[in-house]
Design a protein around this motif. Structure first.
Motif, PDB file in Angstrom:
ATOM      1  N   ALA A 334       0.868  -1.176   0.000  1.00  0.00           N
ATOM      2  CA  ALA A 334       0.000   0.000   0.000  1.00  0.00           C
ATOM      3  C   ALA A 334       0.904   1.224   0.000  1.00  0.00           C
ATOM      4  N   PHE A 335       1.072   1.850  -1.161  1.00  0.00           N
ATOM      5  CA  PHE A 335       2.019   2.945  -1.295  1.00  0.00           C
ATOM      6  C   PHE A 335       1.422   4.246  -0.770  1.00  0.00           C
ATOM      7  N   LEU A 336       2.244   4.977  -0.019  1.00  0.00           N
ATOM      8  CA  LEU A 336       1.803   6.212   0.622  1.00  0.00           C
ATOM      9  C   LEU A 336       2.274   7.456  -0.115  1.00  0.00           C
ATOM     10  N   LYS A 337       3.423   7.360  -0.772  1.00  0.00           N
ATOM     11  CA  LYS A 337       4.008   8.568  -1.345  1.00  0.00           C
ATOM     12  C   LYS A 337       4.794   8.236  -2.599  1.00  0.00           C
ATOM     13  N   ALA A 338       4.806   9.180  -3.530  1.00  0.00           N
ATOM     14  CA  ALA A 338       5.612   9.069  -4.743  1.00  0.00           C
ATOM     15  C   ALA A 338       6.158  10.446  -5.081  1.00  0.00           C
ATOM     16  N   GLY A 339       7.191  10.467  -5.902  1.00  0.00           N
ATOM     17  CA  GLY A 339       7.758  11.753  -6.267  1.00  0.00           C
ATOM     18  C   GLY A 339       8.691  11.643  -7.450  1.00  0.00           C
ATOM     19  N   ILE A 340       8.947  12.784  -8.067  1.00  0.00           N
ATOM     20  CA  ILE A 340       9.864  12.857  -9.192  1.00  0.00           C
ATOM     21  C   ILE A 340      10.741  14.086  -9.029  1.00  0.00           C
ATOM     22  N   GLY A 341      12.010  13.934  -9.384  1.00  0.00           N
ATOM     23  CA  GLY A 341      12.935  15.042  -9.360  1.00  0.00           C
ATOM     24  C   GLY A 341      13.617  15.197 -10.707  1.00  0.00           C
ATOM     25  N   LEU A 342      13.733  16.423 -11.180  1.00  0.00           N
ATOM     26  CA  LEU A 342      14.548  16.732 -12.359  1.00  0.00           C
ATOM     27  C   LEU A 342      15.906  17.154 -11.809  1.00  0.00           C
TER      28      LEU A 342
END
Length: 417
Positions: A334-342
């Motif tokens: 059960a995923f709580l957080k995601a993100g992307i960085g340039l």
């Protein structure tokens, strides 16, 4: 001389602009997903409501005191911040936007007019934007921050403080802790305590070479600034960011791949928008997902991926982000957080072209420019990629959301006359 203008309780004040019935009453603003208290009006602080306190712990206290509660409303904050800064630019051509609610500027005119100018700034911001502000004027940035601190927090403060003479700022330095000094936080304060430096005056009169042993060259500059010798000039053009990240916790944990893909598509689009705003291009992205760290089966993965050429095209960045997150995803969590960085950026103006690849097409650049223009005019998110989803059941919780009074057509206030 340098003036620092700082809006009082900025996030809370933004909500009071369009809710005059809440002026003089306690107001708090919550973080993403309504998790923590991140802003409090002066009246809320007087009730003893702590900062960064989990909302679920103080919900009853807020209800008992009839505190007005709001979820974060970033479009409203950004627009009102722009209005504040535009107003302040009318007072001086030399300005530095330091944060969303703070601006340094060089006050024009002779010393005899500085106090009148400070009051004019304060009154103009209230008259034109309905924002309460504190104004501090001093010969250095560090002292200007201290003057603003006194203007807003001292029990005899009126919202304006002018530290234009050594005896004035020395009087203040003797009466405030070292943590009131710009750039001296808790960890540094503990190190300075080992040198018997507890007040701002102790720091101002300390041996800079000795202090540097527990700090760095910036602390030496702070000592110089506290003694009225300017070491920090106005940065009229803020430096471009070296990395751009967009991360959010999900309002509802994601147990399937599709919501994770939609979320990472939305975050990629927002990061690409910020990239275009600073006229940059990205070469590499960093993507991550994780479950709740408070759960026994904590799972976290991240990866970097290379774009085929420097680009700001949201379609290209989103496609690569989605492919990357597919490789990170594992069912049964059960995923709580995601993100992307340039994370590897180049300036469009100084781009070194590849002999074997033409790079981003002119058509793509025109399309991105058109998308940004429409979203600026019609409101954020008017044009978006279908990959971001429509219903977004995973989107962050905002149970106390307020209208986007100035950036969304349907939320513009209606006046009956």
């Amino acid at each position: 001389m340098i003036a620092l203008v700082d809006i009082n309780s900025f996030y809370a004040s933004c909500h009071q602009v369009f809710r005059p019935d809440l002026r003089g009453k306690p107001v708090v603003v919550l973080s993403n997903n309504d998790g923590f208290v991140v802003a409090r009006s002066r009246e809320a602080k007087a009730l003893g409501i702590p900062d960064l306190e989990p909302f679920f712990k103080i919900g009853q206290l807020l209800k008992k005191h009839r505190v007005a509660i709001f979820s974060s409303n970033y479009p409203l904050y950004g627009d009102l911040s722009a209005r504040v800064m535009d107003t302040l630019r009318g007072f001086s051509p030399n300005v530095e936007v330091y944060s969303i609610d703070e601006m340094f500027l060089s006050p024009p005119g002779p010393r005899e007019q500085w106090e009148d100018l400070a009051w004019e700034i304060k009154n103009t911001l209230w008259r034109q934007v309905r924002m309460p502000a504190g104004v501090g004027i001093a010969p250095t940035k560090t002292l200007a921050k201290l003057a603003n601190h006194v203007a807003k927090r001292h029990r005899q403060g009126t919202g304006v403080c002018i530290l234009d003479q050594p005896d004035k700022w020395q009087w203040v330095l003797r009466r405030v802790p070292v943590t009131a000094v710009w750039g001296v936080a808790g960890r540094m304060a503990r190190r300075l305590a080992g040198l018997r430096i507890h007040s701002a005056w102790d720091l101002a009169t300390a041996n800079a070479k000795v202090v540097r042993r527990v700090g760095n060259v910036n602390l030496e500059r702070t000592i110089e600034e506290l003694n009225g010798r300017a070491c920090l000039s106005l940065e009229e053009l803020p430096p471009a960011k070296q990395q751009i990240y967009c991360t959010r916790s999900f309002g509802r944990k994601a147990t399937e791949l599709q919501p994770v893909l939609e979320a990472i598509s939305l975050y990629a689009a927002r990061a690409a928008e910020k990239l275009r705003a600073q006229r940059g291009l990205a070469l590499t992205i960093h993507v991550f997902i994780h479950t709740s760290p408070h759960q026994p089966d904590f799972f976290s993965r991240s990866a970097t991926a290379q774009l085929p050429y420097p680009t700001d095209d949201v379609r290209r960045i989103t496609a690569l982000a989605r492919e990357t997150v597919k490789g990170l995803y594992r069912p049964g969590h059960a995923f709580l957080k995601a993100g992307i960085g340039l994370i590897e950026l180049v300036d469009r103006q100084h781009l070194q072209f590849d002999l074997f690849h033409p790079g981003q097409s002119e058509r793509s650049t025109r399309l991105m420019t058109a998308i940004d223009a429409v979203n600026r005019r019609q409101g954020k998110g008017t044009l978006f990629l279908g990959a971001q989803g429509v219903s977004k059941p995973w989107y962050m919780r905002q149970h106390f959301s307020s209208p986007q009074y100035t950036t969304r057509w349907q939320d513009i206030p209606v006046v009956f006359a």
